[in-house]
Design a protein around this motif. Structure first.
Motif, mmCIF file in Angstrom:
data_model
loop_
_atom_site.group_PDB
_atom_site.id
_atom_site.type_symbol
_atom_site.label_atom_id
_atom_site.label_comp_id
_atom_site.label_asym_id
_atom_site.label_seq_id
_atom_site.Cartn_x
_atom_site.Cartn_y
_atom_site.Cartn_z
ATOM 1 N N ASN A 145 58.992 1.907 -16.942
ATOM 2 C CA ASN A 145 57.592 1.566 -17.259
ATOM 3 C C ASN A 145 57.117 0.325 -16.505
ATOM 4 O O ASN A 145 56.478 -0.560 -17.066
ATOM 5 N N ARG A 279 49.729 8.147 -19.513
ATOM 6 C CA ARG A 279 49.816 7.343 -20.733
ATOM 7 C C ARG A 279 49.469 8.269 -21.888
ATOM 8 O O ARG A 279 48.652 9.174 -21.732
ATOM 9 N N LEU A 446 62.546 5.751 -23.183
ATOM 10 C CA LEU A 446 63.106 4.496 -23.698
ATOM 11 C C LEU A 446 64.626 4.569 -23.789
ATOM 12 O O LEU A 446 65.328 3.634 -23.407
HETATM 13 C C1 NAG Z 1 54.285 0.572 -20.679
HETATM 14 O O1 NAG Z 1 53.519 -0.440 -20.061
HETATM 15 C C2 NAG Z 1 52.180 -0.467 -20.473
HETATM 16 C C3 NAG Z 1 51.418 -1.451 -19.630
HETATM 17 O O2 NAG Z 1 52.203 -2.489 -19.195
HETATM 18 C C4 NAG Z 1 52.106 -0.783 -21.964
HETATM 19 O O3 NAG Z 1 50.786 -0.798 -22.388
HETATM 20 C C5 NAG Z 1 52.889 0.280 -22.715
HETATM 21 O O4 NAG Z 1 52.936 -0.033 -24.080
HETATM 22 C C6 NAG Z 1 54.289 0.408 -22.169
HETATM 23 N N1 NAG Z 1 54.938 1.524 -22.799
HETATM 24 C C7 NAG Z 1 56.128 1.455 -23.380
HETATM 25 C C8 NAG Z 1 56.637 2.697 -23.974
HETATM 26 O O5 NAG Z 1 56.758 0.426 -23.419
#
Ligand code: NAG
Ligand code: NAG
Length: 463
Positions: A145, A279, A446
């Motif tokens: 990510n 997303r 994750l």
């Molecule tokens: C991935 O990164 C984005 C932006 O940095 C963030 O908003 C999001 O929560 C992250 N997703 C995870 C699963 O950590």
């Protein structure tokens, strides 16, 4: 005459006082700064090793793959690191600047000897990730990510991310070549393509160049394996066989997977043809989808895909399913076919995945990432792939072990019943399942990051 002499004496006295004051001021300032710095250093909880510091200080004039050009272009600002990394390098920079400004020795040795021994788990490690295969982008942007910034107008790209006590620095693009790579790298993960001979030849250039990196301590490879699981060529590079590679994360169900030399790695989505990262906010789980199923793909003569198309036609599924069979293979998608494909996944409840050269295909991950349930033909393909010492679940052992929300079929004759059941499903059940699929995929990314980081920590730094 007397008067002017008195004035002269007064003048000299004034200059003397001013000079003394100034000297005292300079001295005080220096002392204060020194004290501040020492206090600041002592306040830092992390342990910096001597080698890492010398590497870091070299980095001030080290040209990481052409970055000097950016500097030449009139002191262009380097794009900032990502937030979690920023705090650390900020600390490091301040510490280093403090050092050069005063020309005095800061108590590094004290720090090293004191802190390293007391807090071994706090030791920060730098890991370079060099992406020489498109699956590197899946690792960096999807699994980890993280983001990438263009350098030198896109000749290479860079990103960094800190996870616990590990700092990952990812570099990819055509500008990433062995002779320009930083020679002082200690911990390295190379992402390589071993899918076919020309790619293997290229991968070998990288692996052969490793001996020129004298500081290397730990090397891992993430390898897009051969679809028939012929990966013999890489074994000569393993530590076990006198090479430098400690472990390989390998795509496709290989019998070599033993969780020592080889670890299972997911294929992921097709970043090589620009499949994007969605997303979860973009995918609307609540919205009813137009089609029950979709199939887009090349139909080879005498393949199970041909059977699949016959069954879909015989059962008149053309109205319920979005079908775009293609009778010849096109390596690169045009923007139109890409949008068409994404639209198909987005507007169908299930996505059909007949086997290709291997059972595991990009489409499975792509469908999951968009909340479309993959219907996967669960059969072994010709070649050396199959069960390994550590898993008997092949094909797709990784997805099975992670409990992927996939519908498995042994043959396509099972499909008409599956589609009938789909038709009968209530909209609330469909939405519930879709939400589960999207959540599963998020968790999967994750967990894969955790798996990756956990193995590196264990194999690189645990001794
Ligand atoms: C991935 O990164 C984005 C932006 O940095 C963030 O908003 C999001 O929560 C992250 N997703 C995870 C699963 O950590
Ligand atoms: C397909 O299979 C049939 C019979 O099983 C065979 O006669 C034919 O040559 C095959 N075609 C190809 C292109 O392999």
């Amino acid at each position: 005459m007397r008067c002017s002499l008195k004035k002269l004496a007064q003048g000299i006295f004034c200059i003397y006082v001013a000079f003394t004051c100034y000297t005292t001021y300079i001295w005080l300032q220096k002392t204060l700064r020194k004290a501040e710095n020492t206090a600041f250093q002592n306040g830092i909880k992390f342990a910096l090793s001597g080698t890492r510091l010398s590497a870091k200080s070299k980095e001030e004039n080290w040209n990481p793959w052409g970055e000097e050009f950016e500097d030449e272009k009139g002191g262009q600002r380097r794009p900032p690191f990502q937030a979690p990394v920023f705090s650390l390098s900020d600390v490091e920079k301040q510490a280093l600047h403090g050092n050069s400004r005063h020309g005095s020795m800061l108590p590094w040795r004290q720090l090293e000897l004191g802190a390293v021994k007391k807090l071994p788990s706090q030791k920060i490690h730098n890991i370079e990730l060099w992406g020489k295969a498109a699956i590197g982008l899946y690792l960096w942007e999807h699994i980890m990510n993280s983001t990438l910034e263009d350098r030198l107008g896109g000749v290479w790209q860079y990103g960094s991310k800190r996870i616990q006590n590990l700092i990952f620095r990812f570099r990819t693009g055509p500008g990433v070549v062995p002779h320009k790579a930083p020679k002082d790298v200690e911990n390295l993960v190379l992402v390589l393509n071993g899918r076919e001979q020309s790619k293997i030849d290229f991968a070998k250039i990288w692996l052969d160049s490793l001996s020129t990196f004298e500081k290397l301590k730990n090397v891992a490879v993430i390898l897009l394996g051969n679809e028939q699981c012929d990966n013999e060529w890489i074994k000569q590079y393993l530590v076990q066989n006198g090479g430098l590679v400690k472990l390989v994360f390998l795509v496709y169900d290989s019998p070599d997977v033993d969780n020592v030399n080889f670890y299972q790695w997911p294929l992921g989505v097709a970043t090589y043809r620009g499949f994007p990262k969605f997303r979860d906010t973009i995918i609307n789980a609540m919205k009813p989808r137009q089609y029950i199923c979709n199939f887009l793909g090349t139909v080879y003569p005498n393949s199970s895909r041909e059977t699949l198309m016959k069954i879909l036609t015989a059962h008149n599924m053309g109205n319920l399913c979005y079908l775009r069979p293609r009778y010849e293979w096109l390596p690169l998608e045009s923007e139109d076919t890409r949008q068409d494909f994404i639209q198909a996944l987005k507007t169908s409840d299930v996505t059909l995945n007949p086997v290709g050269k291997n059972t595991e295909c990009y489409r499975i991950y792509e469908a999951l990432s968009m909340g479309s349930v993959p219907v996967v033909e669960d059969v072994m393909t010709p070649g050396n792939c199959g069960k390994s010492k550590v898993s008997h679940n092949a094909p797709l052992q990784l997805l099975k072990e992670y409990g992927a929300p996939v519908i498995y079929v042994k043959k396509w004759e099972e499909l008409p019943d599956i589609l009938k059941a789909e038709q009968k499903m209530s909209i609330s059940k469909v939405i519930e399942r879709r939400t589960r699929v999207l959540n599963w995929y998020k968790e999967f990314l994750l967990k894969t990051e955790e798996y990756f980081v956990g193995i590196l920590k264990d194999r690189f730094f645990s001794s």
